[in-house]
Design an enzyme around this catalytic site. Sequence first.
Site, mmCIF file in Angstrom:
data_model
loop_
_atom_site.group_PDB
_atom_site.id
_atom_site.type_symbol
_atom_site.label_atom_id
_atom_site.label_comp_id
_atom_site.label_asym_id
_atom_site.label_seq_id
_atom_site.Cartn_x
_atom_site.Cartn_y
_atom_site.Cartn_z
ATOM 1 N N LYS A 1 4.128 1.460 -5.327
ATOM 2 C CA LYS A 1 3.225 1.424 -6.480
ATOM 3 C C LYS A 1 3.878 2.049 -7.707
ATOM 4 C CE LYS A 1 -0.950 1.487 -3.655
ATOM 5 N NZ LYS A 1 -2.109 2.279 -3.212
ATOM 6 N N ASN B 1 0.800 -1.218 0.000
ATOM 7 C CA ASN B 1 0.000 0.000 0.000
ATOM 8 C C ASN B 1 0.839 1.277 0.000
ATOM 9 O OD1 ASN B 1 0.848 -0.431 2.638
ATOM 10 N ND2 ASN B 1 -0.999 0.453 3.538
ATOM 11 N N CYS B 2 2.148 1.157 -0.124
ATOM 12 C CA CYS B 2 3.048 2.307 -0.174
ATOM 13 C C CYS B 2 2.993 2.937 -1.572
ATOM 14 C CB CYS B 2 4.467 1.847 0.153
ATOM 15 S SG CYS B 2 5.732 3.098 -0.112
ATOM 16 N N ASP B 3 2.794 4.251 -1.636
ATOM 17 C CA ASP B 3 2.707 4.935 -2.925
ATOM 18 C C ASP B 3 3.994 4.818 -3.729
ATOM 19 O OD1 ASP B 3 0.091 5.711 -2.481
ATOM 20 O OD2 ASP B 3 0.645 7.686 -1.698
#
Length: 115
Positions: A15, A10-12
């Site tokens: 991603k 879930n880390c930008d």
Amino acid sequence: MSTTIYGIKNCDTIKKALKWLDANNVEYTFHDYRVDGLDSTLLDSLCEISDVEQMLNKRSTSYRALTDAQKADTTPAALKTLFLATPTLIKRPLLVKGSDALLGFKDAQYQAFFE
């Protein structure tokens, strides 16, 4: 040569890195610390190819939650103990290809890393 990217899904920044790898047809394995875990053997192998002090993510909410004493002790042993207890303290992503490692994500760095 196999490529593994370490982080949390879930880390930008993760991603962005995964999107870059996919767009550039780089085959990789994603290791999610929360799903796949982090044990001392894996951490030791990561610390052999990446500077343990540089691995500390001082901008994370996990880091801000540390005590002043924990923040002050940046010895490799202390950092490894913190990383095992809270893997989100490790800067993301940590990209490993063979015996080379790259911390963080910047398009130009990834481009150079895979040339």
